[in-house]
Motif scaffolding. Structure first.
Motif, PDB file in Angstrom:
ATOM      1  N   ARG A  52      41.750  47.976  49.919  1.00 18.78           N
ATOM      2  CA  ARG A  52      40.636  47.071  50.216  1.00 18.78           C
ATOM      3  C   ARG A  52      40.419  46.062  49.089  1.00 18.78           C
ATOM      4  NH1 ARG A  52      35.632  50.202  52.375  1.00 18.78           N
ATOM      5  NH2 ARG A  52      37.174  50.687  53.953  1.00 18.78           N
ATOM      6  N   VAL A  53      40.453  46.529  47.845  1.00 16.44           N
ATOM      7  CA  VAL A  53      40.257  45.638  46.711  1.00 16.44           C
ATOM      8  C   VAL A  53      41.447  44.681  46.579  1.00 16.44           C
ATOM      9  CG1 VAL A  53      40.018  45.542  44.199  1.00 16.44           C
ATOM     10  CG2 VAL A  53      38.741  47.230  45.494  1.00 16.44           C
ATOM     11  N   GLU A  54      42.653  45.184  46.832  1.00 16.69           N
ATOM     12  CA  GLU A  54      43.839  44.330  46.769  1.00 16.69           C
ATOM     13  C   GLU A  54      43.771  43.208  47.803  1.00 16.69           C
ATOM     14  OE1 GLU A  54      48.683  44.748  46.765  1.00 16.69           O
ATOM     15  OE2 GLU A  54      47.495  46.335  47.638  1.00 16.69           O
ATOM     16  N   ARG A  55      43.359  43.520  49.021  1.00 10.21           N
ATOM     17  CA  ARG A  55      43.230  42.490  50.058  1.00 10.21           C
ATOM     18  C   ARG A  55      42.195  41.439  49.667  1.00 10.21           C
ATOM     19  NH1 ARG A  55      43.420  46.869  53.685  1.00 10.21           N
ATOM     20  NH2 ARG A  55      41.173  46.776  53.908  1.00 10.21           N
ATOM     21  N   ALA A  56      41.081  41.871  49.095  1.00 12.05           N
ATOM     22  CA  ALA A  56      40.040  40.924  48.685  1.00 12.05           C
ATOM     23  C   ALA A  56      40.552  40.007  47.576  1.00 12.05           C
ATOM     24  CB  ALA A  56      38.798  41.673  48.207  1.00 12.05           C
ATOM     25  N   TYR A  57      41.264  40.573  46.616  1.00 10.01           N
ATOM     26  CA  TYR A  57      41.800  39.762  45.516  1.00 10.01           C
ATOM     27  C   TYR A  57      42.840  38.776  46.018  1.00 10.01           C
ATOM     28  CZ  TYR A  57      44.211  38.368  41.297  1.00 10.01           C
ATOM     29  OH  TYR A  57      44.796  37.614  40.313  1.00 10.01           O
ATOM     30  N   GLU A  58      43.750  39.228  46.869  1.00 10.86           N
ATOM     31  CA  GLU A  58      44.791  38.339  47.386  1.00 10.86           C
ATOM     32  C   GLU A  58      44.199  37.244  48.275  1.00 10.86           C
ATOM     33  OE1 GLU A  58      47.635  40.912  49.226  1.00 10.86           O
ATOM     34  OE2 GLU A  58      48.578  41.418  47.318  1.00 10.86           O
ATOM     35  N   ALA A  59      43.199  37.579  49.057  1.00 14.07           N
ATOM     36  CA  ALA A  59      42.548  36.569  49.901  1.00 14.07           C
ATOM     37  C   ALA A  59      41.877  35.511  49.044  1.00 14.07           C
ATOM     38  CB  ALA A  59      41.534  37.226  50.826  1.00 14.07           C
ATOM     39  N   ARG A  60      41.243  35.925  47.974  1.00 18.50           N
ATOM     40  CA  ARG A  60      40.574  34.982  47.075  1.00 18.50           C
ATOM     41  C   ARG A  60      41.589  34.143  46.311  1.00 18.50           C
ATOM     42  NH1 ARG A  60      36.609  31.732  46.808  1.00 18.50           N
ATOM     43  NH2 ARG A  60      36.185  31.142  44.688  1.00 18.50           N
ATOM     44  N   SER A  61      42.669  34.757  45.875  1.00 18.22           N
ATOM     45  CA  SER A  61      43.693  34.032  45.112  1.00 18.22           C
ATOM     46  C   SER A  61      44.409  33.008  45.977  1.00 18.22           C
ATOM     47  CB  SER A  61      44.712  35.002  44.522  1.00 18.22           C
ATOM     48  OG  SER A  61      44.100  35.813  43.559  1.00 18.22           O
ATOM     49  N   SER A  62      44.700  33.353  47.219  1.00 19.22           N
ATOM     50  CA  SER A  62      45.426  32.425  48.086  1.00 19.22           C
ATOM     51  C   SER A  62      44.528  31.319  48.606  1.00 19.22           C
ATOM     52  CB  SER A  62      46.074  33.179  49.250  1.00 19.22           C
ATOM     53  OG  SER A  62      45.079  33.747  50.063  1.00 19.22           O
TER      54      SER A  62
END
Length: 64
Positions: A52-62
């Motif tokens: 869940r945290v990885e998806r949030a970080y990747e969504a924000r980074s992209s």
């Protein structure tokens, strides 16, 4: 884009990165505990938290 918005976006991205790294460290720290608990039939949902945290970080980074 205003300077204030960029600062807030950068701070938010840094906070998500720190949260992700903390979650990874927690997962590594809890690995021996999770292995022991799995032997007695109980599992810890650390993988769901990490995903869940990885998806949030990747969504924000992209997004930037």
């Amino acid at each position: 884009m205003s300077t204030q918005y960029r600062m807030i976006a950068r701070l938010q991205r840094f906070a998500l990165f720190a949260l992700y790294q903390t979650t990874v460290a927690l997962g590594l720290f809890m690995l021996p505990v999770a292995i022991g608990m799995k032997r007695i039939g109980v599992s810890l949902p650390i993988h769901r938290l990490l995903a869940r945290v990885e998806r949030a970080y990747e969504a924000r980074s992209s997004a930037e």
